[in-house]
Design an enzyme around this catalytic site. Structure first.
Site, PDB file in Angstrom:
ATOM      1  N   LYS A   1     -18.603  -5.789   8.718  1.00 16.66           N
ATOM      2  CA  LYS A   1     -17.360  -6.537   8.510  1.00 16.66           C
ATOM      3  C   LYS A   1     -16.536  -6.483   9.788  1.00 16.66           C
ATOM      4  CE  LYS A   1     -13.894  -6.442   4.852  1.00 16.66           C
ATOM      5  NZ  LYS A   1     -13.392  -5.613   3.733  1.00 16.66           N
TER       6      LYS A   1
ATOM      7  N   ARG B   1      -2.218  -6.216  -8.284  1.00 19.07           N
ATOM      8  CA  ARG B   1      -1.078  -7.105  -8.123  1.00 19.07           C
ATOM      9  C   ARG B   1      -1.051  -8.215  -9.152  1.00 19.07           C
ATOM     10  NH1 ARG B   1      -2.264  -9.293  -2.725  1.00 19.07           N
ATOM     11  NH2 ARG B   1      -4.302  -8.821  -3.589  1.00 19.07           N
TER      12      ARG B   1
ATOM     13  N   HIS C   1       0.835  -1.210   0.000  1.00 21.34           N
ATOM     14  CA  HIS C   1       0.000   0.000   0.000  1.00 21.34           C
ATOM     15  C   HIS C   1       0.867   1.257   0.000  1.00 21.34           C
ATOM     16  CE1 HIS C   1      -3.203  -2.516   2.267  1.00 21.34           C
ATOM     17  NE2 HIS C   1      -3.654  -2.317   1.048  1.00 21.34           N
TER      18      HIS C   1
ATOM     19  N   SER D   1      -2.874  -7.411   2.850  1.00 19.49           N
ATOM     20  CA  SER D   1      -3.294  -7.338   4.241  1.00 19.49           C
ATOM     21  C   SER D   1      -3.758  -8.700   4.740  1.00 19.49           C
ATOM     22  CB  SER D   1      -4.432  -6.328   4.400  1.00 19.49           C
ATOM     23  OG  SER D   1      -3.962  -5.021   4.187  1.00 19.49           O
TER      24      SER D   1
END
Lengths: 152, 152, 152, 152, 152, 152
Positions: A41, A90, A17, A128
């Site tokens: 969440k 990515r 990030h 993450s």
């Protein structure tokens, strides 16, 4: 003034990030790193902690601001006067997912554009979720994190 | 002033290109649409024709310039004072290819960044190679081309 | 004694190849790096030059041998008494292609197995074709090549 | 002695797993099939049952051992003196996921290597999750399972 | 008479579903749009509501019927005398998933075939999960829904 | 009467083609297997030979016809009164390519639909290009070919 938003959960912010955000900041006059909060969440780190880390990591760059929001990302963009979202890619799995989200945001956001940067090769394996997996197994994730993110 | 380069063969420019370029132009102060000339490659349309079409399509936008170059794209970027390349992504095959090129340009260009826009869903099936295929079979490709590109 | 073959064109060998081959060599008693020669294909560097480079790069490791062959890879494997092929994977495009080749070699080779290593993130953008592209444009590719491969 | 670990949930072991493990066993002196136990994950079959099935399936091959572990896979590898992880790849979705895990394990495991085998075409549609889905719907999954895995 | 089944959750039906179903209906004498009910899964809209919407959307086409079922899709196909399943594909992630399911249904269904249609470019970004995400954020999803699906 | 066209080069027809065509034939009243002839492309086998093989393979099924055409596939479809094209998908690379072609044919063909079947797992590694590669290396490709295709 060209303002862009880099949205994410940042649970926690990774070296991947950080690199993307610094690279994106060069393209705009202001870049807002914004934590999207989804009340349904569960996060590993609470919002306050995640904000503190973002602020520490980008304390050296005045063109990068930290914020958080609930609800649709495009609504937040309008509130802060931004027409641009920035996201990292990515691999091709990321791409298919992000493509759908960006096309949706373009519709919902009445023209809001998403631009993408590709992760540097040496950082493309960092996420993450992998950091959280290491931490849950009591491993050392420091090689994947900015130096300001110290997890003990 | 933030200058970006949108490189390509544009053999010929399609409606997909036009949309990407107009969207990218909003993000920068100047966008240079640049035809990369590879002397070992055969093109369906000659360079002069491809330049004319680009100039006609973007005649209405002063922030978009048309140019051409030989050799490495990053060398051209330096010559025109640009640190940013813009490219479009239609699908995951595009992604894997463009990822490699962008990572390479970052190395060769000493920090030149590539940013990506994703094709609009309704234009994501359009490519120059498909246009050429239609033309070789005497089909009508006008639905895939900007109105200024008239092929008879 | 477990012998494996790492086949390729090596036109030229890259730092990506070198890393994969050294990692693979740890898994077998002998690893034969073998240049497959296809008389209908044009190479940028001639066979003699490519062999010299491979020998120079792996001169420090007795378990790595350099060879070349014509025809099917599985036939060469049998000749040298190997039941294993090693190949590298950089991305999902590589994967789909290599999957087909490996399944075919398994049939043709009456049980010859292919094992795959994934490129290191920091080397995953390197390929011989990108090196050749740089060289054709008079660029400097030395950052992508083993130190023994000097191209002037 | 070259020892490799083939980690997984094996909930339950499928014919796809069996084939990959037998093929991998040929490449190493010892192959440890190891059930990774994640206390936060729910399994359809309990650990004892899954171990019994693995032992029954590989009872005929002395070079294959069955084990289980908690925590990081790389930690288990060190405990048993293995520097190699083996995993199977069925398709490009598998690849992107496994690529990230393998690159991570390489960092965490201080050099632990993952090698991949590609599923045989005729077994590439088989996964434990599909077997579980069939069983939950009272279907007959026996065609996808080793003969030693009898589910009634 | 050639009967096909188009299974799904339709939680809710989208414009993407509608287009695929109308296109598929042209290929068969009867097309049954069938809601698969999984008692362990939570839906945003209850079964009754989802059925009503499907019936409203396809009220104008006598060759399209609406139904629902529990358990394996292939079992439902047999009950209604269908040998064909129809599914839509939007992108390569869809493809890998649907490929596995279709190969499984072929085995379980003793020869039941799945045929695929590719989403139209202008609808390929639409999915039920994205619609639900918009609704949860109090956004307006009507542009992604058939006109008969009114959510207030 | 529902007529579909299965277009291809069939250079040569493989066991993968044969399986897809027989499966597709069950869905339509007539299936025309059509060799698309591109005068600028080189084929390993001449048109006459490829037609003979197709006719031999499908001699046992009256609903399958063999034909050939030049120019756009959609034009041929109209000539023979077909609104449907059938194609096979082996993997996600196939998918991205075929998706573009099908979307184009839908535009050019004024509504012509393409439906896809996924290759059976045990045949998904077979392609004409791999067969040609084997033959060029004097290998034995008979395991990948219908029994009527004898190459000496």
């Amino acid at each position: 003034m060209k303002i862009a938003v880099f949205p994410g959960s940042f649970d926690p912010i990774t070296s991947g990030h950080e690199d993307l955000i610094r690279r994106a900041a060069r393209m705009f006059d202001k870049l807002i790193v914004a934590i999207g909060v989804n009340s349904q969440k569960k996060y590993l780190f609470d919002l306050e902690q995640r904000i503190k880390w973002l602020e520490a990591v980008f304390a050296d760059d005045d063109s990068i601001e930290v914020a958080h929001y609930e609800g649709l990302t495009v609504r937040f963009c309008k509130e802060v006067g931004s027409s641009f979202i920035v996201r990292g890619l990515r691999n091709s799995s990321d791409f298919e997912y992000e493509k759908q989200i960006s096309q949706l945001n373009n519709i919902l956001g009445e023209g809001i554009e998403t631009m993408f940067l590709v992760s540097q090769p040496s950082l493309s394996h960092i996420s993450s979720s992998i950091v959280r997996e290491i931490l849950k197994n009591n491993g050392d994730a420091s090689a994947l994190l900015p130096k300001q993110v110290v997890i003990t």
